[in-house]
Design an enzyme around this catalytic site. Sequence first.
Site, PDB file in Angstrom:
ATOM      1  CG  ASN A   9      -5.164  34.796  16.033  1.00  0.00           C
ATOM      2  OD1 ASN A   9      -5.884  34.168  16.813  1.00  0.00           O
ATOM      3  ND2 ASN A   9      -3.839  34.833  16.159  1.00  0.00           N
ATOM      4  CE  LYS A  11      -2.824  37.458  18.363  1.00  0.00           C
ATOM      5  NZ  LYS A  11      -1.501  37.997  18.518  1.00  0.00           N
ATOM      6  CG  HIS A  99       0.070  32.611  16.145  1.00  0.00           C
ATOM      7  ND1 HIS A  99       0.717  33.237  17.184  1.00  0.00           N
ATOM      8  CD2 HIS A  99      -0.554  33.591  15.442  1.00  0.00           C
ATOM      9  CE1 HIS A  99       0.480  34.542  17.106  1.00  0.00           C
ATOM     10  NE2 HIS A  99      -0.295  34.776  16.059  1.00  0.00           N
ATOM     11  CD  GLU A 101       0.337  35.349  20.235  1.00  0.00           C
ATOM     12  OE1 GLU A 101      -0.784  34.820  20.284  1.00  0.00           O
ATOM     13  OE2 GLU A 101       0.521  36.543  19.898  1.00  0.00           O
ATOM     14  CD  GLU A 170       0.775  36.301  12.220  1.00  0.00           C
ATOM     15  OE1 GLU A 170      -0.160  37.105  12.176  1.00  0.00           O
ATOM     16  OE2 GLU A 170       0.911  35.482  13.148  1.00  0.00           O
ATOM     17  N   GLY A 176       1.269  42.325  17.855  1.00  0.00           N
ATOM     18  CA  GLY A 176       0.726  42.930  19.071  1.00  0.00           C
ATOM     19  C   GLY A 176       1.580  44.059  19.626  1.00  0.00           C
ATOM     20  CB  SER A 212       0.917  45.825  14.327  1.00  0.00           C
ATOM     21  OG  SER A 212       1.369  45.379  15.598  1.00  0.00           O
TER      22      SER A 212
HETATM   23  P1  PGA Z   1      -1.765  41.503  15.901  1.00  0.00           P
HETATM   24  O1  PGA Z   1      -1.628  39.922  15.890  1.00  0.00           O
HETATM   25  O2  PGA Z   1      -2.555  41.895  14.665  1.00  0.00           O
HETATM   26  O3  PGA Z   1      -2.483  41.825  17.166  1.00  0.00           O
HETATM   27  O4  PGA Z   1      -0.378  42.060  15.856  1.00  0.00           O
HETATM   28  C1  PGA Z   1      -1.466  39.222  14.679  1.00  0.00           C
HETATM   29  C2  PGA Z   1      -1.375  37.741  14.965  1.00  0.00           C
HETATM   30  O5  PGA Z   1      -0.789  37.367  15.984  1.00  0.00           O
HETATM   31  O6  PGA Z   1      -1.886  36.922  14.195  1.00  0.00           O
END
Ligand code: PGA
Length: 248
Positions: A9, A11, A99, A101, A170, A176, A212
Amino acid sequence: MRASLVVGNWKMNGGLAANARLLDALVTGFPRDDAGETPRELAVCVPFPYLGQVQAALSSSRIAWGAQDVSAHASGAYTGEVAAGMLVEFGCRFALVGHSERRQMHAESDALVAAKARAALDGGITPVICVGETLAEREANATAAVVTRQFGAVAAALGSDLPRIVLAYEPVWAIGTGKTASPAQAQEVHALLRGALRKARAADVRVLYGGSVKAANAKALFAMQDVDGGLVGGASLDADEFLAIARA
Ligand code: PGA
């Protein structure tokens, strides 16, 4: 047998030149013929404007691609939205849906997430549906209730099409932040989701872990019985790191 799947992803990251370098390294590094015993799949979910670039770079590779969101509508007066049918024209196999976010910063409700998943399937795209609890919810012992509620909305909307999705657990507190769920913490929630999938006659849906994920922790996470791969944010922007996760 559930084929393992690792989805990157990106982003809101990337640029034409940087993407070209990353895609080139992925194509070179991900073998065309999978000699491993367990079938592995790899995909990247990229910002909409780069779908044409990604399609051109990956179409003769074994790597699939997709978007990070999809509209709940098929067409019409929805300024800024992108329909599943448009994604199909750019060769997308996947779209991330729900997601955290999007749920948090764009106020996407369980009902909207379910409607987007429905629209993705109707348009020919596999939705990778994200569920997960916040830190406050985990500390309040509400993890099971939250993911069950988020999953339930999707299961109710999709009915007999539920087996066609990919699910991603997640934990919001792990995204993140560098804080990963331990393999045991991940497995506990994955087992709960597997049970719910089994009850809904969708036991073979793949359940990815995200939050992460790095080359250093992927092997232990992916070794868990109900973890079928990963949804990888930050580490998917580094070809060596992402390929190492794909091999884990
Ligand atoms: P990250 O994000 O691996 O940077 O923690 C995962 C995601 O949001 O899909």
